[in-house]
Design a protein around this motif. Sequence first.
Motif, mmCIF file in Angstrom:
data_model
loop_
_atom_site.group_PDB
_atom_site.id
_atom_site.type_symbol
_atom_site.label_atom_id
_atom_site.label_comp_id
_atom_site.label_asym_id
_atom_site.label_seq_id
_atom_site.Cartn_x
_atom_site.Cartn_y
_atom_site.Cartn_z
ATOM 1 N N THR A 78 18.869 19.511 63.352
ATOM 2 C CA THR A 78 19.476 18.916 62.161
ATOM 3 C C THR A 78 18.437 18.277 61.253
ATOM 4 O O THR A 78 18.476 18.467 60.027
ATOM 5 C CB THR A 78 20.521 17.865 62.578
ATOM 6 O OG1 THR A 78 21.494 18.485 63.421
ATOM 7 C CG2 THR A 78 21.212 17.285 61.347
ATOM 8 N N GLY A 92 27.637 22.273 70.536
ATOM 9 C CA GLY A 92 28.546 21.434 69.773
ATOM 10 C C GLY A 92 29.780 21.016 70.535
ATOM 11 O O GLY A 92 30.609 20.271 70.016
ATOM 12 N N ILE A 148 20.093 19.139 69.204
ATOM 13 C CA ILE A 148 20.920 18.939 68.009
ATOM 14 C C ILE A 148 20.159 18.103 66.982
ATOM 15 O O ILE A 148 20.146 18.427 65.788
ATOM 16 C CB ILE A 148 22.255 18.264 68.392
ATOM 17 C CG1 ILE A 148 23.092 19.210 69.262
ATOM 18 C CG2 ILE A 148 23.033 17.854 67.144
ATOM 19 C CD1 ILE A 148 24.337 18.556 69.832
#
Length: 986
Positions: free
Chosen positions: A520, A932, A516
Amino acid sequence: MNQFSLIFKIVTSQMRLHPGRVMVTILGVVASTCAVVWVVSGYDALVSQFDQNAHKYLGRYDALIVTKSGSGNAATLDPRMVELIQQDAGVMEANPISQSRITLSRVKSASDPDQDETSIGLLVGDRPPVNGAPPLDPTLISTPAIDPPYEMVDGQWLASEGDRPSAVISVDAARKMDLQVGDRVLVTSLANQISIPVVGVIQQAREAPSLGQLGGGRGTSTGTGGGIGGQRGKPGGRNTSSSGAGAGRADASAPPTQHASARLGLPGSSLQGVATTAVYVRPPLAETINGYPSAPQIVQVSMRDSITVDQFRERWEDQFAASSPPMQLIDFAAVRDGLESSRSVSSQQSQAWAATGMASLAAVFIIFSTLSMGVSERTREFAMLRAVALTRGQVAGIIAFESTLLALAGWIGGLATGWMLLFVGGRLSPGLFGDAAVLGWGSAACSGLAVLVGALGAAVLPAWRAMRIQPLDAMSVPNPPSRSKAWWLLGCIGVVVMLAAPISVFALAIPDQWRIWCYTFVTYPMLLLGMVMVAPTVVVLCERTMGPVVTRMLRLDPRMMQTQLSASMWRTIGATLALSVGLGLYASTQTWGYSMLQPFTPGKWLPDMLVAFHPIGLDQDGDRLVHQVDGVRSGQVMPLSVEQAKFDWGDVDPPKRLTSDNAVLFGLDPEQAFGSDDPFLTLDFVAGDRQAATDQLSAGGACLISEDFQIRTGLGVGDDLRFTPPSAQQEHVSYRIAGVVSLPGWHWFTKFSGVRRHFVRTATMVFAKRDDVHRDFHLNRTEFYWMNLDDDANLASVESRLQRIADRDAGSTFTADSLEQVKAYRPFARVTATERVRTAIRLRADGMIWGMSYLPLVTLAIMSLAVANTIIASVRSRTWEFGVMRAIGVSRSQLVRLVIAETILIALAACMLSLTFGLIAGWCGVGMARYGGWFAGPPSFLVPWGQLAIGFLITIGLCLIAGLWPAIKTGRAEPLGLLQAGRGAM
C-alpha cells in the motif's frame, strides 16, 4: 506589492495572447470540479439531513428499546419487561414489534410487460430467504399498532386483526418494486408463501442508522476439546498421533448426546433497530407467514409530556441491564450518531476521497501541460526577463501564479456549473444525481482541495525548468540535444521500479500485515513512479513502431512523423500521462475484476443442479419419487447429507487467515462421486490421489478439503479436521484429510442454495462419506440432492415436479435455532441450477466492474482536454513548418491527416502505457486479495481483451475529437498566413 503587480501583468498578458489554450485548461479544471461535485453532493445531502432522517426513523415515537448488540439477530425481549414498560405511568404508548426475513415479489398481472432477468431474480426469485444470501428484500414487521408509526403516503393503515389480511409497504420498497395501493405482493418465508393485497404506502427514513452489528451471523471460534487430532503444535500442522479406529466418528472423550436432532437456522437480519425497507402486517398474519408466533424484538416507546427520555432511561437503566437478554434505550441522539457512522456515509466518504484524488490528478496533468508548453515556447522571453532584473524566485512565482489563477478560475466555474447541473438535472431526472443531492461545503472543500493540490503539483516541474533558464539563452534558442539513450536508460530503471510491486506480492516471504503495508505505502507508489519513468520510452517506442503504420494508413510520408513526438517530449509525456491516469485505472479495474471473477464462477465439476427440500426434507417414499422425476437423467441423482458446523481448534488459535469459523460438510457416496470411470463430480485433485482418497472416504472417517482452505490454514493430506455438531455442542467430530481438490465457484454456489444452514458466511466445502455426516451430526431426513438433467429437459417443469414432492409434507413441523417447533405450511423444493448461477454471476459482475469503471472513464474524458492543449501547442510550434510545407505543394488534406496522425500516436502511447500499468496492477490486486481476508484461492489472471478494447477505442476517439478542431483550422489556413503566423511566433 509592486512585485505582485508585475507578475500579474506578465501572466495576464500571456493569457490574452493564448486565449484558446487558457479556455481549454479552465474547461478541464471545470470538468474536474464538476466530477467532484457529482460524487460529493450525495454525501453533502446525507450530512445535511441527519436530523431530519433521525426524526423520520423514530416516527411518532420518542425512543426504541432493543436488545444489546451481540445478543443475536433472533433475540427477543423479555415479555414481562415489555408488559412492565407498557404499564409505566410515563409511557403513553409502547408498541412491541418483531421482524423477520422474507422474499417479496410483485404479483404480476396479464398486462405487465416482460422484464429482463436480473442476477437476484435468477438466484432468489420467489424462493425463500437463506442464510448465505444478503437481506435484499424488505423486512416483514409484525405490529399491533392502532395508528401508523410513520406518515402515510398513500392508502390507509392496517385494519384490526380480525379483518381481511393486508399489508402496508414502505415507500422505498414500493418505488423499487413499482407497487401501488391495490396491488398484490407474494410474501415467501421458509414456512409459507402467501399473496397479500397492499392497502397503504408509508413514509420511512431512507437510511438506517448503524446501531451495532449483531453477532448471530457468523458465530465465534470458541470450540472446546482436545484440538485437531489431539496434538498439534500450530494451526495447519500435521497430526503426529495415531488415527485410531474411531476416526471420523464422534469423539469418544465426550458422551454422546441423547435424542440430538438437527436444527435449522432461520435467516435473520444483521441490523439492530427498525428496518427502513419493510412490509407491515398484523401479528396473526405474521404467524401464518413465518410458521411461529411473533415475539417482541423491539419496543417503540412514546412518552407523555410529563417525562423526558433521559428521565425514563434513568428509571429503567438498572432493570434493562439485569434483564435477559440485556436491553438498551435508543433515543434521538443515538439514532443521529448511528446515521453518521452508517455504511452509506462511509461509502459516500470513500467515494468522495476517490473523486477528490482523481480530480487532483486531472488538474495536475491538465495544468501541467499548459505550463510546460508555456515554458518551452517562452524560453527566450524568460531569458530576457532574467537578463533585465527578474530573479529565479520571481520566474518561479510567474509559473506558480499562472497555475493558481487557472485553477481558481476553473474551480469557481466548476462550482457554478456543478450547481446548475444539480439544479437542472435533479428536476429533469430526479434519480440522475441521487436523492436530494446538494452543493454543500463538502463539495466545495473537496473540489477546492483537488484543484489546489493539482495547481501546486502541476507547477513544480515547469517552475524548475523555468528557473534553470539562463540570461544568455535570450541570444539563441539551441535545438535540444537528442536524449534517446537517456530515455531508454530511464525506461529500464522504470521497469525495475515497477517490478517491485509484483515481487512484494508474490515473491517476498513476509507476514501478511507487513505485505499489505508494504504494497500500500511502498511498492504500489513505486508502480506509479515506474509508470512515469517508463513514459518517455513508451513514447519513443510507439513513435518508432506505430508511427510508420499510422502514416501509411493515412497515406502520409513516414518521414513526416519520425521525431514529431520525441522532439517535444515534455509536451507529449504530459498528454500521455494525463490520458493514462484514467485509462490505466480503467485497465487495472477491468483486469482485476474479471480475473477475480474466475475462482468465483462455478466450474464444470458441479452437477446440473442442487435441490434443497426445505425445511422438512424427504422420507424414503419421497426419496424414491425424486429418482423417478421426468427430465432427470437416469442414475444421475445423488442424495446428500449436509450440515454447517463450527471448527474445533482445541487449545490453539485458529489460523490467522481464516475469517469464518465454520464449514459446510457434504456427505455423499464416495464411489458414485469420485470412484467410477464416469464420476458424478469431476474434481481436480491438487494433493492426494483420486482412487486412494475414494477408498479412504468409503472406509469412513476421511474427508476432502478445498484448495483455498488449504492455503488459508496450511492443513494438508494426513491432518485431522475437527468439528462441533450444531445440535450437540459437547461432541467433537474428527475427519482425516484424504485429499485436496480445486472447487472454483463453491462460494456463490453455497451462498444461495440453502446449504449454509446456520451462518451467513462459511470458510469452505468439505466432502465426507454420507453415513458419517448423517450419523455424526444427527441429521434426520434427506434434504439435499445433486442431479443431472436430460439434454432436452425443461428446468421449470422439473422444478414444478419436485415442488409437488415437497408439498406432500405440508403442515409438518421442524425445529429451528432459538425456537421450538415451526410449522411448514408450504415446504419448498429450492432448485439451484448451476448454469443459472453462472449467468447470475456474470450479470452481477458486469454491473459491479463497470460501476467501478465509471470514475476512471470520466477522468479519461476530462484528461482528453490535455490532448487538445498538446495538439494546439504542437500546431502553434509548427506553424512556420506547415507554411513551408504548404508552399512546396503539401495539400490541405495532408496537413489535416498529419495533425490527426499525431493525436493517434499520442493515444496509442497512452494505450501502451496504460496496458502495461493495468496488467501489472490488476495482477498484483489479484495476488493481494489473498491477504485481505475474503479470498484465499490460487491467484488467477485473465486479460479481458474485449473490455480493454472498449477503453482503448474510447481513448482514440476522444483524442481524435480533441485534435479535430486544430487539424481543421490548420488545413483551412493559407500558406502565406501560416508563414506570417510562424514568423511572429519565432
